[in-house]
Motif scaffolding. Structure first.
Motif, PDB file in Angstrom:
ATOM      1  N   LEU A 376       0.693  -1.134  -0.067  1.00  0.00           N
ATOM      2  CA  LEU A 376       0.054   0.019   0.175  1.00  0.00           C
ATOM      3  C   LEU A 376       0.891   1.176  -0.025  1.00  0.00           C
ATOM      4  O   LEU A 376       0.139   2.371   0.199  1.00  0.00           O
ATOM      5  N   ARG A 377       2.111   1.127  -0.191  1.00  0.00           N
ATOM      6  CA  ARG A 377       3.291   2.145  -0.234  1.00  0.00           C
ATOM      7  C   ARG A 377       2.555   3.503  -1.083  1.00  0.00           C
ATOM      8  O   ARG A 377       2.896   4.482  -0.967  1.00  0.00           O
ATOM      9  N   HIS A 378       1.944   3.021  -2.294  1.00  0.00           N
ATOM     10  CA  HIS A 378       1.666   4.135  -3.254  1.00  0.00           C
ATOM     11  C   HIS A 378       0.748   5.139  -2.864  1.00  0.00           C
ATOM     12  O   HIS A 378       0.309   5.869  -3.477  1.00  0.00           O
ATOM     13  N   PHE A 379       0.022   4.643  -1.729  1.00  0.00           N
ATOM     14  CA  PHE A 379      -1.040   5.695  -1.267  1.00  0.00           C
ATOM     15  C   PHE A 379      -0.251   6.559  -0.147  1.00  0.00           C
ATOM     16  O   PHE A 379      -1.046   7.426   0.338  1.00  0.00           O
ATOM     17  N   GLN A 380       0.845   6.747   0.289  1.00  0.00           N
ATOM     18  CA  GLN A 380       1.399   7.508   1.139  1.00  0.00           C
ATOM     19  C   GLN A 380       1.402   8.952   0.992  1.00  0.00           C
ATOM     20  O   GLN A 380       1.496   9.778   1.873  1.00  0.00           O
ATOM     21  N   TRP A 381       1.789   9.202  -0.638  1.00  0.00           N
ATOM     22  CA  TRP A 381       1.634  10.590  -0.753  1.00  0.00           C
ATOM     23  C   TRP A 381       0.465  11.467  -0.529  1.00  0.00           C
ATOM     24  O   TRP A 381       0.416  12.464  -0.376  1.00  0.00           O
ATOM     25  N   MET A 382      -0.886  10.969  -0.352  1.00  0.00           N
ATOM     26  CA  MET A 382      -1.903  11.384  -0.208  1.00  0.00           C
ATOM     27  C   MET A 382      -2.213  11.927   0.950  1.00  0.00           C
ATOM     28  O   MET A 382      -2.117  11.382   2.008  1.00  0.00           O
ATOM     29  N   PRO A 383      -2.536  13.102   1.301  1.00  0.00           N
ATOM     30  CA  PRO A 383      -2.984  13.761   2.594  1.00  0.00           C
ATOM     31  C   PRO A 383      -4.319  12.937   3.187  1.00  0.00           C
ATOM     32  O   PRO A 383      -5.054  12.377   2.405  1.00  0.00           O
TER      33      PRO A 383
END
Length: 635
Positions: A376-383
């Protein structure tokens, strides 16, 4: 390994020996070899013994040199020989060669901090006559159980919930908040129990009673702190400490064996044990493609062990459920408890002690769910506020491929992970008859633990949650109760303080990556564990519950749930819907149906039938609860 009971009246009322006797009768299985009772006015201690070390002499309750301290202990202290030598140089005199006596002398030296010196599994009580203090403690990981109940009149302590309810009598009633937690976690988290007013002493906690004041405090915390080191050093430290722990856990004056599955954890233990001599190993499985016995048998042949195995049928599985629930004390809706119960029964015919692999996954990152943060690391950029808005849209969209993955990626770890089981959550109040706004859900319960590891990586935070909740509430509770049901001592070498000190310093990236779990541990076991097991995926006990409940067993479970006392708490029509959807293959509700079935069985045994007693198997004759003479020590 034994069973302990204690009682203290705050108003100086004298303890009735018959009360301790009755409490002891509820757990003969924990200590079939001997029973002893010690009473002094308003304090009483009861002990049932399973003789493991210094069989002839290490009897309890035991006193110190001037008989001002009295101890009862359930468990094993693995570093007792070194502690004994150190204490003797300080002038302490020992009466036995047993391990538990070291606790008494450590208490003389360090008081309540004596627990800081212990390496082992334990739950004990000490009555200090000089200070008129009752002191109790539970081991660092919660391997051994400890229950207590107190009111304005007295405090009652025991290794088993059923011994407490024996003394409570008509006061016992179900705790609705604990039932709510159970329906989500599949177990009741420490310090709660399913009986209102009864608590479990949490792992790494001590209890101090003086006058009418009851104090509970933590003495140790399993913290993770990465340390800079090479992977070669990590592998070396893991192997050396693992070898030492296994050797210490083999200390015994009675026959010792090992549970053996298809996984790396039990195989590592068996491999290291085999270096010290002949070994008996025990496996259990179910018919089908994922039969643990096939791989375990191959391992046993390579290691050259005296191997024993059993295949569990559907009828044998369901025939054991009543006994399993009775021995569990609090309900645990893990279906693997049943094969563990039957495995322990088989092993008890050959040995008195077994080593097992519990705890390895929590220490070294062995559960596949621990790979999720990487996925799920690709979601980390989202506030976080953007995640919330997008999630609200996705949640109510029609079903599509990848929807669940998106929802998990858009949900914070705290709101999606509460441990290795998660049953009723959004549908919790569909199954419950009443909604009480004062109740807390499981996600609110875990917040206190997340707060302690704020700022750490997600894998480590997940391990911390499991070490504090899943490990003591499910894994260790199941292991202790199912083995002790057959007077079998189960030891867990992975849950050793020194081994944990090695594991906690390993970076998360060395524990778990996108290819495998327990990576550095697997590498450390290369050359120890046979190749066919080294990188094998984790199975656990693959109980074919889904298949069984699609047939008549589903109707059987539904009938019991609807006719039991839990029908006052549970919507019967919703349960029937779960069963019918499962039977038609529309959805897999096996774990939820099983949780309700276990709860119904528990309610029948503990609240509907008066004081519970072990259910009789077909053709079995009821026996006297105690066959051993009772020795009363009255001061």
């Amino acid at each position: 390994m034994c069973g302990i009971n204690g009682m203290m009246f705050f108003n100086q009322q004298e303890v009735c020996r018959a009360s301790l006797q009755n409490m002891g009768n509820q757990m003969v299985h924990r200590g079939p070899d001997e029973e002893d009772i010690w009473v002094e006015k308003n304090v009483g201690l009861g002990f049932r013994r399973l003789s493991i070390i210094d069989v002839e002499h290490a009897k309890q309750p035991i006193t110190n040199e001037d008989e001002t301290l009295v101890l009862i202990c359930n468990g094993e202290i693995y570093n007792y020989k070194g502690l004994r030598e150190e204490l003797q140089t300080r002038g302490h005199q020992f009466k036995t060669n047993g391990d538990a006596e070291t606790i008494l002398h450590l208490y003389e030296e360090y008081g309540v901090d004596c627990v800081d010196h212990l390496r082992g599994m334990f739950a004990f009580m000490i009555w200090d006559m000089k200070t008129e203090t009752l002191f109790a403690a539970r081991d660092h990981f919660g391997i051994k159980p400890f229950y207590y109940f107190y009111n304005d009149e007295k405090i009652v302590c025991s290794s088993e919930l059923k011994s407490i309810t024996q003394e409570m009598g008509s006061l016992k009633e179900l705790d609705p908040q604990s039932m709510l937690y159970y329906l989500t976690f599949q177990y009741v988290p420490d310090p709660r129990t399913m009986i209102k007013g009864v608590s479990k002493l949490p792992p790494a906690h001590r209890l101090i009673v003086k006058g009418n004041k009851v104090k509970v405090e933590r003495y140790w915390q399993p913290t993770f702190e990465e340390e800079e080191q090479s992977e070669k050093e990590m592998r070396k430290n893991i192997l050396e400490t693992m070898e030492e722990s296994v050797q210490l856990h083999m200390q015994s004056d009675v026959p010792t064996g090992c549970f053996l599955s298809s996984g790396i954890d039990s195989t590592a233990i068996a491999s290291l044990m085999r270096k010290h001599g002949p070994l008996k190993t025990f496996s259990i499985g179910f018919e089908g493609k994922q039969n643990e016995c096939d791989v375990a048998r191959q391992t046993a042949e390579i290691l050259g062990t005296d191997h024993h195995e059993s295949i569990v049928s559907e009828s044998e599985f369901f025939g054991a459920v009543s006994e399993v629930v009775w021995y569990q004390d609090d309900p645990v809706a893990d279906p693997s408890a049943v094969p563990l119960f039957l495995l322990s029964k088989m092993a008890s015919k050959h040995v008195k002690v077994v080593l097992s692999g519990e705890g390895a996954d929590e220490l070294f990152g062995g559960y596949r769910i621990y790979q999720e943060p990487e996925a799920l690391r690709h979601f980390q950029w989202m506030p976080s506020d953007l995640k919330t808005r997008v999630r609200s849209v996705v949640q109510y969209a029609p079903s599509f491929y990848g929807k669940n993955f998106l929802l998990r990626g858009l949900t914070s770890l705290e709101d999606r992970f509460i441990g290795n089981a998660k049953l009723f959550t959004e549908d919790l109040y569909d199954v419950l008859r009443e909604r009480n706004d004062s109740f807390h859900n499981a996600f609110e319960w875990t917040k206190q633990y997340y707060a302690e590891v704020e700022g750490l990586d997600d894998v480590t935070r997940m391990q911390f949650i499991d070490m504090n909740l899943w490990l003591p509430g499910n894994i260790l509770a199941k292991g202790d109760k199912m083995s002790m049901a057959h007077s079998l001592e189960l030891r867990v070498p992975f849950l050793d303080r020194e081994l944990f000190d090695v594991a906690r310093k390993i970076p998360a990236s060395s524990r778990v990556d996108n290819k495998t779990t327990k990576r550095i541990f697997r590498e450390a076991m290369d050359g120890v564990v046979p190749d066919h097991v080294l990188n094998r995926a984790k199975l656990g006990f693959p109980v074919p519950l889904r298949k069984w409940l699609q047939g008549p067993r589903g109707d059987m479970c539904l009938s019991l749930i609807q006719s039991s006392g839990i029908s006052k708490y549970i919507h019967a029509d919703y349960v029937e819907r779960l069963v019918r959807e499962h039977q038609t293959g529309k959805k897999d509700h096996a774990r939820k149906i099983w949780a309700l079935y276990v709860l119904a069985k528990w309610h029948i045994h503990y609240l509907e039938e008066g004081q519970p007693k072990v259910p009789l198997q077909e053709g079995q004759q009821e026996q006297s609860p105690t066959e051993q003479p009772v020795i009363d020590h009255v001061v």
